[in-house]
Design an enzyme around this catalytic site. Structure first.
Site, mmCIF file in Angstrom:
data_model
loop_
_atom_site.group_PDB
_atom_site.id
_atom_site.type_symbol
_atom_site.label_atom_id
_atom_site.label_comp_id
_atom_site.label_asym_id
_atom_site.label_seq_id
_atom_site.Cartn_x
_atom_site.Cartn_y
_atom_site.Cartn_z
ATOM 1 N N ARG A 1 55.349 69.331 -11.518
ATOM 2 C CA ARG A 1 53.973 69.389 -11.317
ATOM 3 C C ARG A 1 53.703 70.616 -12.522
ATOM 4 O O ARG A 1 53.872 71.795 -12.178
ATOM 5 C CB ARG A 1 53.776 70.050 -10.000
ATOM 6 N N HIS B 1 49.362 73.341 -7.058
ATOM 7 C CA HIS B 1 49.613 72.382 -6.076
ATOM 8 C C HIS B 1 48.207 71.782 -5.799
ATOM 9 O O HIS B 1 48.260 70.488 -5.663
ATOM 10 C CB HIS B 1 50.209 72.964 -4.879
ATOM 11 N N TYR C 1 54.456 82.386 -8.060
ATOM 12 C CA TYR C 1 55.648 81.981 -7.370
ATOM 13 C C TYR C 1 56.725 81.514 -8.702
ATOM 14 O O TYR C 1 57.574 81.202 -8.270
ATOM 15 C CB TYR C 1 55.725 81.221 -6.235
#
Length: 364
Positions: free
Chosen positions: A261, A265, A274
């Site tokens: 990805r 998100h 993160y």
């Protein structure tokens, strides 16, 4: 891992791993190969417009598929018209291949419709926001297909398979595991397709599972295979094999599409909190569109003029869907109470009246 195109666009030799799927690529002519690249380019443009529209306040949310185009166009093109797809909420590429107009996707995230499309028209179910829930829906539908006798008849226009899509995070959900149990014991004609994009929102793979997703199939009693999800040819071939297996009555298969990805998100997420940029930079070199483009250029199947035409088509598509999004009318308020149940329902009727009375109170 099954792979046919390396990251630099060169063709991978036939090996023991990819040989069971090589025959499916021999059926693809030059038009089909060009069509796959066209799909990849246009799907990425739809995604880019969705992201931009959200940032400009036109959409409430947008889940980007950037980097996962091949993992979706591959299975999308492998399905027959009668095959039914159950998506999560990031399967814009599968929707494209199943004929769902991008405007319908935008309408859902703009909040002006109840899903945006007739799922029976394209055999593409509505997006499922509850993580993993679509896997049970898919198995239930597949069991219905089985009971209707639409499996293993030998009729290519009748035999039907079901594909259920989720991300790696979805494999931790109870619904997902229950679906695998039902599929196994009923030998349902379903293909579980896990897009392992390495991040379940902010949780990396090592916090989600110890055994790779494709190996989980062993414990349920049916085959599992890992495919390079950034290789559209491999994703297509592996999906073709699994779908044919399902249609012929041989039961379920689990496919893990190993991809990444590239974006957040959703537009409400900040991945810089993160993950490190160096990881993203590594995966940029494995871009699914670049490798397919390099392969077709090297083979003389496309040229710069063809690429310019596709870019122009992408610009036209972007203009069309942007205008459509910005001019979507708000639905009449009572519409949200329609079609909740197949038959009239007293509770819904009371709620509809209360809502109408509430809004009527503002008329003066």
């Amino acid at each position: 891992m099954v792979q046919f195109l390396a990251a630099d666009g060169t063709r991978v030799p036939v090996t023991d791993v990819n040989s069971p799927y090589a025959a499916y690529l021999e059926e693809l002519d030059e038009d089909a190969l060009r069509g796959m690249l066209r799909d990849l380019v246009l799907v990425r443009r739809v995604d880019a417009e969705g992201f931009a529209l959200q940032r400009q306040g036109e959409l409430g949310l947008w889940p980007s598929l950037l980097g996962q185009e091949a993992a979706q166009v591959g299975p999308g093109r492998a399905m027959r018209p009668q095959d039914y797809a159950f998506p999560g909420y990031r399967e814009h590429g599968v929707a494209w291949c199943k004929g769902v107009e991008p405007e319908n996707l935008l309408g859902m995230f703009r909040g002006v419709n109840h899903g945006g499309w007739d799922s029976s028209e394209n055999n593409f179910h509505l997006y499922t926001i509850v993580i993993g829930n679509q896997m049970l829906h898919a198995v239930g539908y597949a069991m219905g297909v089985q009971r209707d006798g639409d499996v293993a008849t030998g009729d290519t226009d009748r035999d039907t398979a079901v594909m259920a899509f989720t991300g790696d995070g979805g494999t931790a959900q109870g619904d997902y595991n229950e679906a695998l149990v039902f599929a196994a014991v009923t030998n349902a004609p379903v293909v579980f397709y896990v897009q392992n994009n390495h991040w379940a929102i902010s949780e990396p793979n090592e916090r989600q599972f110890v055994i790779p997703p494709y190996r989980r199939a062993d414990g349920f009693g049916f085959p599992g295979v890992r495919v390079d999800g950034n290789d559209v040819l491999a994703s297509y071939a592996v999906s073709r094999a699994a779908l044919e297996r399902a249609r012929s009555g041989q039961g379920p298969t689990l496919i893990e599409a190993f991809t990444y990805r590239m974006g957040a998100h959703t537009t409400s997420d900040d991945p810089t909190k993160y993950r490190i940029s160096a990881e993203v930079d590594v995966w940029k070199t494995k871009d699914p569109i670049d490798r397919m483009k390099k392969y077709l250029l090297a083979e003389g199947i496309i040229d710069d003029a063809w690429l310019s035409e596709i870019e122009a088509e992408a610009d036209e598509l972007a203009t069309r869907i942007r205008h459509a999004c910005q001019t979507m009318p708000d639905p009449p308020h009572p519409d949200m109470f329609e079609h909740v149940y197949a038959e009239p329902h007293p509770l819904v009727e009371r709620e509809a009246k209360a809502f109408a009375d509430y809004h009527a109170g503002f008329e003066d």
